[in-house]
Motif scaffolding. Structure first.
Motif, PDB file in Angstrom:
ATOM      1  N   GLN C 147       0.837  -1.203   0.000  1.00 13.92           N
ATOM      2  CA  GLN C 147       0.000   0.000   0.000  1.00 13.92           C
ATOM      3  C   GLN C 147       0.871   1.252   0.000  1.00 13.92           C
ATOM      4  O   GLN C 147       0.638   2.195  -0.754  1.00 13.92           O
ATOM      5  CB  GLN C 147      -0.920   0.019   1.217  1.00 13.92           C
ATOM      6  CG  GLN C 147      -2.040  -0.990   1.140  1.00 13.92           C
ATOM      7  CD  GLN C 147      -2.850  -1.051   2.412  1.00 13.92           C
ATOM      8  OE1 GLN C 147      -2.485  -0.457   3.427  1.00 13.92           O
ATOM      9  NE2 GLN C 147      -3.944  -1.778   2.372  1.00 13.92           N
ATOM     10  N   ARG C 148       1.915   1.241   0.838  1.00 10.41           N
ATOM     11  CA  ARG C 148       2.804   2.419   0.889  1.00 10.41           C
ATOM     12  C   ARG C 148       3.493   2.644  -0.449  1.00 10.41           C
ATOM     13  O   ARG C 148       3.641   3.755  -0.919  1.00 10.41           O
ATOM     14  CB  ARG C 148       3.891   2.273   1.960  1.00 10.41           C
ATOM     15  CG  ARG C 148       3.492   2.294   3.388  1.00 10.41           C
ATOM     16  CD  ARG C 148       2.236   2.959   3.742  1.00 10.41           C
ATOM     17  NE  ARG C 148       1.422   2.042   4.530  1.00 10.41           N
ATOM     18  CZ  ARG C 148       1.572   1.868   5.824  1.00 10.41           C
ATOM     19  NH1 ARG C 148       2.439   2.586   6.489  1.00 10.41           N
ATOM     20  NH2 ARG C 148       0.855   0.992   6.481  1.00 10.41           N
ATOM     21  N   ARG C 149       3.895   1.522  -1.093  1.00 10.49           N
ATOM     22  CA  ARG C 149       4.589   1.671  -2.370  1.00 10.49           C
ATOM     23  C   ARG C 149       3.635   2.187  -3.439  1.00 10.49           C
ATOM     24  O   ARG C 149       3.989   3.046  -4.246  1.00 10.49           O
ATOM     25  CB  ARG C 149       5.187   0.321  -2.788  1.00 10.49           C
ATOM     26  CG  ARG C 149       6.514   0.074  -2.118  1.00 10.49           C
ATOM     27  CD  ARG C 149       7.101  -1.223  -2.572  1.00 10.49           C
ATOM     28  NE  ARG C 149       6.597  -2.340  -1.788  1.00 10.49           N
ATOM     29  CZ  ARG C 149       6.575  -3.596  -2.209  1.00 10.49           C
ATOM     30  NH1 ARG C 149       6.998  -3.897  -3.411  1.00 10.49           N
ATOM     31  NH2 ARG C 149       6.125  -4.554  -1.431  1.00 10.49           N
ATOM     32  N   ALA C 150       2.393   1.683  -3.392  1.00 12.56           N
ATOM     33  CA  ALA C 150       1.407   2.168  -4.356  1.00 12.56           C
ATOM     34  C   ALA C 150       1.175   3.656  -4.151  1.00 12.56           C
ATOM     35  O   ALA C 150       1.027   4.425  -5.114  1.00 12.56           O
ATOM     36  CB  ALA C 150       0.095   1.405  -4.183  1.00 12.56           C
ATOM     37  N   GLU C 151       1.155   4.047  -2.891  1.00 10.67           N
ATOM     38  CA  GLU C 151       0.900   5.457  -2.620  1.00 10.67           C
ATOM     39  C   GLU C 151       2.077   6.331  -3.080  1.00 10.67           C
ATOM     40  O   GLU C 151       1.880   7.431  -3.597  1.00 10.67           O
ATOM     41  CB  GLU C 151       0.625   5.657  -1.132  1.00 10.67           C
ATOM     42  CG  GLU C 151      -0.252   6.859  -0.928  1.00 10.67           C
ATOM     43  CD  GLU C 151      -0.718   7.015   0.500  1.00 10.67           C
ATOM     44  OE1 GLU C 151      -0.761   6.015   1.224  1.00 10.67           O
ATOM     45  OE2 GLU C 151      -1.018   8.153   0.869  1.00 10.67           O
ATOM     46  N   LEU C 152       3.278   5.804  -2.893  1.00  8.21           N
ATOM     47  CA  LEU C 152       4.451   6.514  -3.412  1.00  8.21           C
ATOM     48  C   LEU C 152       4.328   6.703  -4.921  1.00  8.21           C
ATOM     49  O   LEU C 152       4.539   7.793  -5.449  1.00  8.21           O
ATOM     50  CB  LEU C 152       5.714   5.699  -3.119  1.00  8.21           C
ATOM     51  CG  LEU C 152       6.505   6.073  -1.876  1.00  8.21           C
ATOM     52  CD1 LEU C 152       7.606   5.054  -1.639  1.00  8.21           C
ATOM     53  CD2 LEU C 152       7.099   7.463  -2.035  1.00  8.21           C
ATOM     54  N   ALA C 153       3.936   5.612  -5.614  1.00  7.07           N
ATOM     55  CA  ALA C 153       3.803   5.683  -7.072  1.00  7.07           C
ATOM     56  C   ALA C 153       2.731   6.692  -7.452  1.00  7.07           C
ATOM     57  O   ALA C 153       2.879   7.454  -8.403  1.00  7.07           O
ATOM     58  CB  ALA C 153       3.462   4.305  -7.627  1.00  7.07           C
ATOM     59  N   ARG C 154       1.622   6.696  -6.694  1.00  7.46           N
ATOM     60  CA  ARG C 154       0.518   7.604  -6.994  1.00  7.46           C
ATOM     61  C   ARG C 154       0.973   9.062  -6.904  1.00  7.46           C
ATOM     62  O   ARG C 154       0.527   9.912  -7.674  1.00  7.46           O
ATOM     63  CB  ARG C 154      -0.633   7.358  -6.022  1.00  7.46           C
ATOM     64  CG  ARG C 154      -1.819   8.244  -6.293  1.00  7.46           C
ATOM     65  CD  ARG C 154      -2.976   7.954  -5.384  1.00  7.46           C
ATOM     66  NE  ARG C 154      -2.738   8.444  -4.034  1.00  7.46           N
ATOM     67  CZ  ARG C 154      -3.702   8.578  -3.119  1.00  7.46           C
ATOM     68  NH1 ARG C 154      -4.925   8.224  -3.416  1.00  7.46           N
ATOM     69  NH2 ARG C 154      -3.416   9.026  -1.921  1.00  7.46           N
ATOM     70  N   ALA C 155       1.881   9.340  -5.955  1.00  5.39           N
ATOM     71  CA  ALA C 155       2.391  10.707  -5.836  1.00  5.39           C
ATOM     72  C   ALA C 155       3.426  10.994  -6.918  1.00  5.39           C
ATOM     73  O   ALA C 155       3.393  12.031  -7.579  1.00  5.39           O
ATOM     74  CB  ALA C 155       2.979  10.923  -4.455  1.00  5.39           C
ATOM     75  N   LEU C 156       4.333  10.038  -7.147  1.00  6.84           N
ATOM     76  CA  LEU C 156       5.469  10.293  -8.041  1.00  6.84           C
ATOM     77  C   LEU C 156       5.053  10.531  -9.484  1.00  6.84           C
ATOM     78  O   LEU C 156       5.709  11.276 -10.209  1.00  6.84           O
ATOM     79  CB  LEU C 156       6.463   9.126  -7.975  1.00  6.84           C
ATOM     80  CG  LEU C 156       7.294   9.076  -6.708  1.00  6.84           C
ATOM     81  CD1 LEU C 156       8.136   7.807  -6.682  1.00  6.84           C
ATOM     82  CD2 LEU C 156       8.182  10.305  -6.596  1.00  6.84           C
ATOM     83  N   ILE C 157       3.951   9.915  -9.922  1.00  6.23           N
ATOM     84  CA  ILE C 157       3.542  10.069 -11.316  1.00  6.23           C
ATOM     85  C   ILE C 157       3.220  11.527 -11.643  1.00  6.23           C
ATOM     86  O   ILE C 157       3.294  11.960 -12.788  1.00  6.23           O
ATOM     87  CB  ILE C 157       2.339   9.145 -11.641  1.00  6.23           C
ATOM     88  CG1 ILE C 157       2.176   9.019 -13.154  1.00  6.23           C
ATOM     89  CG2 ILE C 157       1.065   9.665 -11.017  1.00  6.23           C
ATOM     90  CD1 ILE C 157       1.191   7.990 -13.585  1.00  6.23           C
ATOM     91  N   ASN C 158       2.881  12.303 -10.620  1.00  7.30           N
ATOM     92  CA  ASN C 158       2.572  13.713 -10.832  1.00  7.30           C
ATOM     93  C   ASN C 158       3.832  14.582 -10.913  1.00  7.30           C
ATOM     94  O   ASN C 158       3.731  15.790 -11.069  1.00  7.30           O
ATOM     95  CB  ASN C 158       1.685  14.232  -9.701  1.00  7.30           C
ATOM     96  CG  ASN C 158       0.360  13.512  -9.671  1.00  7.30           C
ATOM     97  OD1 ASN C 158      -0.491  13.745 -10.512  1.00  7.30           O
ATOM     98  ND2 ASN C 158       0.200  12.612  -8.716  1.00  7.30           N
ATOM     99  N   GLN C 159       4.984  13.961 -10.731  1.00  7.94           N
ATOM    100  CA  GLN C 159       6.269  14.672 -10.712  1.00  7.94           C
ATOM    101  C   GLN C 159       6.225  15.915  -9.830  1.00  7.94           C
ATOM    102  O   GLN C 159       6.390  17.049 -10.305  1.00  7.94           O
ATOM    103  CB  GLN C 159       6.673  15.046 -12.131  1.00  7.94           C
ATOM    104  CG  GLN C 159       6.936  13.800 -12.935  1.00  7.94           C
ATOM    105  CD  GLN C 159       7.298  14.110 -14.356  1.00  7.94           C
ATOM    106  OE1 GLN C 159       6.630  14.889 -15.023  1.00  7.94           O
ATOM    107  NE2 GLN C 159       8.381  13.508 -14.817  1.00  7.94           N
ATOM    108  N   PRO C 160       5.959  15.724  -8.541  1.00 10.04           N
ATOM    109  CA  PRO C 160       5.876  16.877  -7.634  1.00 10.04           C
ATOM    110  C   PRO C 160       7.250  17.494  -7.431  1.00 10.04           C
ATOM    111  O   PRO C 160       8.278  16.836  -7.604  1.00 10.04           O
ATOM    112  CB  PRO C 160       5.368  16.256  -6.339  1.00 10.04           C
ATOM    113  CG  PRO C 160       5.838  14.848  -6.386  1.00 10.04           C
ATOM    114  CD  PRO C 160       5.804  14.451  -7.832  1.00 10.04           C
TER     115      PRO C 160
END
Lengths: 268, 282, 283
Positions: C147-160
């Motif tokens: 879940q944590r890794r998925a959440e990391l991916a969910r944030a990273l795709i936006n290139q914050p």
């Protein structure tokens, strides 16, 4: 030592019986049997309950059930229930969303609702008779009114209790207000919205039966009451059973739709 | 980095005064909300919109209501309805709570009773009325039977759900500590299910009022439900509205009472939050 | 790590923040000043309940400072934005979306990416965090670490430009936690964003950090900034190096001081003192 062998042996037999017999299912079936037996015994043995029909009498009455009459009454009840229920959702859902989401809407609408809500829908019967000319529309108004508040309150509750991090994350992702509502808040509130709908369905059936008993315009409630007036109690019990069945079909239908929309919740 | 301002910046905070509370947005809008109901009611009656011709105005209702409350009949009616509701609903509590606790706790008990109860549950309470009249020729009891049925299933289901929701580890911990089944019942099952039982009881009380009114309308000789039905037949329209208001107030009062009593039993229960919009961004 | 043009700087200048709870005013932050340097991993550590989450919320734009200012690249932060994304405590994935849909959620909602592009990016990111086989699972079907890794991916795709990690690995078991830290280090060293990482565990803090900010108890501010000059890429073997132990000793002393202060000034001891002392003993 012999004690030990005895335990092992009994354990062995328990395993065998568990493998071949589903005891839980057996007990559940026994539950119905027990109910019918108790019912029969009470009616036959206790003088006081003599007038209650026995399960056998009810079963026999099934063969002389006027199917076309029952079917038409059933249809009437169904139409009244579903019409009120869908009207209740049509109006209750958007209002529930508004007061769950917006503070202004809540403080503007909620106090008025809180004032009206404690009056049980049944108590509106005389007032609805004043407002609506046709008995059909009176009954449908009543079922609508009964469905309205559970839908409003549960939609509101579901929305105001959404985990705050979900809309927060959505704001960061740059969703506009409309997307936020449709993509985040409503899905998150969906389980409780369906709880409200299930409640609403139960209440509309109570109301429809009560209203039909008083209205003399057909429907299953009228069927039961009519058989009461002619003292045909086996058919009263049958009528109750049919009402129960109709109510169950409606609740199961709603539950089924609800499960479909919240299927992510149930998978583990 | 500009860190020139080294001295402490201090907070100025004053608790909200009574005046600011009265003039807060929430209270003003709330007052408008309630006022709007009465004003629109008054206007609809005044301009005789649609069937509102028949309807009494708020002033008429108030006037008649004050007169009604001071009569003997009102207190007899209110008393009769309250007694029927309390009798039926309390009986439902007494039977449904222990039954629910046992069904939730013991699988065998659940197997033997729950399927039948599930079979009976969808039958709406008013449908029991003919049987109630048949069984209980004493009219008070046959009317009280409807709130009993109405309250029974919500209380039962909430109790069962309450027990089922208890963390399994509580049972294990209790057993490790050497608790007897009796102790587990009193110290794990009952307190664990209490929050859910509490809300079940409040719901039951609310629906119980509905049941009593139905019963009275159909078969009663006394009670508020009977009175509003009679008022309709005798074309005493203000009495209908007053009857509804009286039923609303009594029903609300009893629900609040139940909630207050049960919440006192469960001090660990959390409070409910505000609207969502307020809390997303502070 | 070199500063790229994508990374941003966040500056807290004398920030004050209070909360009102049941008619009682609590000052959470007072005169809190620090800088999140561009492209660096800034770790905030302090006693629990000292306002670390408040700092995250301030940077994310969910809350506004009552006093002082929070600026990103010279502009005051006015509200939530995809440039600053939070990975929340425990999971805040949308439970009704599959893993794959969760990751695509941001770009598709903003309509900044074509569907095919988003699909491609999502698969790439899911592969990077090792979730390519779980793309169609709902969050409730994933383990805590996934879940944590998925959440990391969910944030990273936006290139914050700024990633905000609010105790993201809390509640994971020790083994998973260490794996997650390794994953996270690798991801950080590949991206060019500034990261703010909140934690209450010292070893995690030091192994991850470029700058370690030690916070005081409430009303909180930054007590000291320790520059962690361990070489990158970081590895767990570094925990036995001399420099690591020096940093740890210094940080422990400061944290211990705060913990004692907290336990003597306020009745409620909400500091994980025992854990800190145990590590101090074993060293």
């Amino acid at each position: 030592m012999s004690d030990h062998t005895a335990t092992v042996e009994s354990h062995f037999w328990r395993q065998i019986s568990r493998t071949f017999v589903n005891w839980s299912l057996f007990r559940q079936i026994m539950s119905f049997v027990l109910f019918l037996v108790l019912w029969s015994i009470i009616v036959v043995a206790v003088d006081y309950f003599q007038q209650i029909p026995t399960p056998k009498a009810v079963f026999m009455a099934l063969f002389e059930l006027p199917f076309s009459v029952v079917f038409i009454n059933m249809l009437k009840s169904f139409i009244r229930v579903l019409a009120g229920f869908f009207l209740g959702i049509l109006l209750g859902f958007p209002i529930g969303v508004a007061i769950g989401y917006s503070k202004v809407a809540k403080s503007l609408i909620f106090p008025a609702f809180e004032m009206v809500r404690p009056i049980p829908p049944i108590a509106w019967i005389p007032a609805t008779v004043l407002f609506f000319v046709h008995i059909e529309s009176q009954i449908i108004f009543l079922t609508f009114y009964g469905a309205f508040f559970p839908v409003v309150y549960n939609t509101m509750g579901g929305i105001s209790e959404v985990d705050i991090r979900l809309p927060r994350a959505a704001m960061s992702f740059g969703l506009n207000k409309r997307q936020m509502l449709w993509k985040v808040i409503l899905p998150a509130a969906m389980p409780q919205i369906f709880t409200g709908m299930k409640l609403a369905m139960g209440i509309t059936w109570i109301l429809v039966v009560a209203a039909e008993m008083m209205a003399n315009k057909g429907g299953m409630g009228y069927y039961v009451w009519y058989n009461h007036t002619v003292m045909d109690y086996p058919h009263v019990v049958l009528g109750m059973g049919i009402i129960g069945l109709c109510g169950a079909i409606c609740s199961i239908g709603i539950a089924w739709i609800g499960n479909y929309f919240t299927r992510w919740q149930r998978i583990f | 980095m500009s860190n020139a301002n080294e001295e402490a910046l201090d907070f100025v905070w004053q608790p909200p005064t009574i005046k600011s509370k009265i003039f807060s947005q929430t209270t003003i809008l709330g007052a408008i909300s309630i006022l709007l109901v009465f004003v629109s009611w008054g206007l609809l009656v005044h301009f005789e919109v649609y069937r509102f011709v028949l309807f009494p105005s708020p002033a008429e209702v108030l006037e008649e209501g004050i007169a009604w409350v001071s009569t003997h009949v009102f207190w007899m009616d209110a008393g009769a309805t309250t007694l029927r509701v309390l009798g039926g609903v309390l009986a439902a509590y007494i039977i449904a709570i222990p039954l629910g606790l046992m069904i939730g706790w013991k699988k065998i008990f659940s197997d033997l009773t729950f399927p039948t109860l599930e079979l009976l549950r969808p039958i709406p309470a008013p449908a029991y009325l003919p049987l109630a009249i048949l069984l209980l020729p004493w009219q008070e009891a046959s009317v009280a039977f409807i709130p009993f049925i109405d309250a029974f299933f919500p209380v039962l289901l909430n109790t069962i759900v309450g027990v089922k929701m208890i963390d399994r580890d509580y049972f294990r911990a209790a057993r490790c500590l050497g608790s007897s089944p009796k102790q587990i019942f009193w110290h794990v099952v009952l307190p664990g299910a209490l929050p859910s039982i509490s809300s079940g009881c409040a719901i039951g009380m609310g629906i119980g009022w509905m049941g009593a009114v139905v019963g009275e309308m159909i078969t009663g000789k006394w009670g508020l439900g009977y009175r509003i039905w009679e008022a309709y037949i005798l074309i005493q329209y203000p009495l209908i509205v007053n009857g509804m208001i009286a039923i609303g107030i009594l029903g609300f009062g009893s629900s609040v009472l139940i909630r207050y009593l049960t919440v006192r039993l469960i001090p660990w229960r959390r409070a409910i939050t505000d609207s969502l919009e307020e809390s997303i961004t502070k | 790590m070199s500063t790229s043009n994508q990374a941003s700087e966040v500056i807290f200048n004398n920030v004050g923040k209070m909360a009102i709870f049941k008619k009682n005013q609590t000052v959470i932050l007072k005169n809190c000043s620090f800088t999140v340097e561009p492209g660096k991993l800034t770790v905030l550590i302090g006693p629990s309940g000292c306002g670390k989450t408040t700092i995250i919320n301030l940077i994310a734009g969910y809350e506004r400072p009552d006093l002082g200012s929070v600026k990103m690249d010279g502009q005051p932060i006015s509200g939530p934005n995809w440039e600053r994304l939070v990975v929340f405590q425990e999971t805040a994935l949308y439970p009704w979306l599959s893993c794959y849909e969760n990751v695509m959620f941001g770009p598709l909602s903003r309509k900044v990416m074509a569907k095919e592009k988003a699909h491609e990016e999502t698969l790439k990111l899911l592969a990077k965090v090792g979730l390519e086989d779980f793309r169609d699972k709902y969050p409730s079907q994933l383990s805590g670490g996934m879940q944590r890794r998925a959440e990391l991916a969910r944030a990273l795709i936006n290139q914050p430009k700024v990633m905000l990690m609010d105790e993201p690995f809390r509640g994971l078991d020790a083994m998973t936690r260490q794996l997650m830290q390794e994953y996270y280090l690798k991801l950080f060293e590949e991206t060019h964003a500034s990261h703010v990482f909140v934690t209450s565990e010292l070893d995690e803090a030091i192994i991850l950090a470029d700058n370690l900010l030690i916070m005081t108890n409430k009303p909180s501010k930054i007590q000291k900034t320790i520059e962690v000059d361990l070489p990158r890429p970081r590895e767990w073997s570094m925990v036995t190096s001399k420099r690591y132990l020096e940093i740890k000793a210094e940080a422990l002393e400061l944290l211990h001081e705060e913990a004692v202060k907290a336990s003597t000034t306020s009745g409620k001891v909400d500091v994980d003192l025992s854990g800190l002392l145990q590590t101090a003993d074993s060293d």
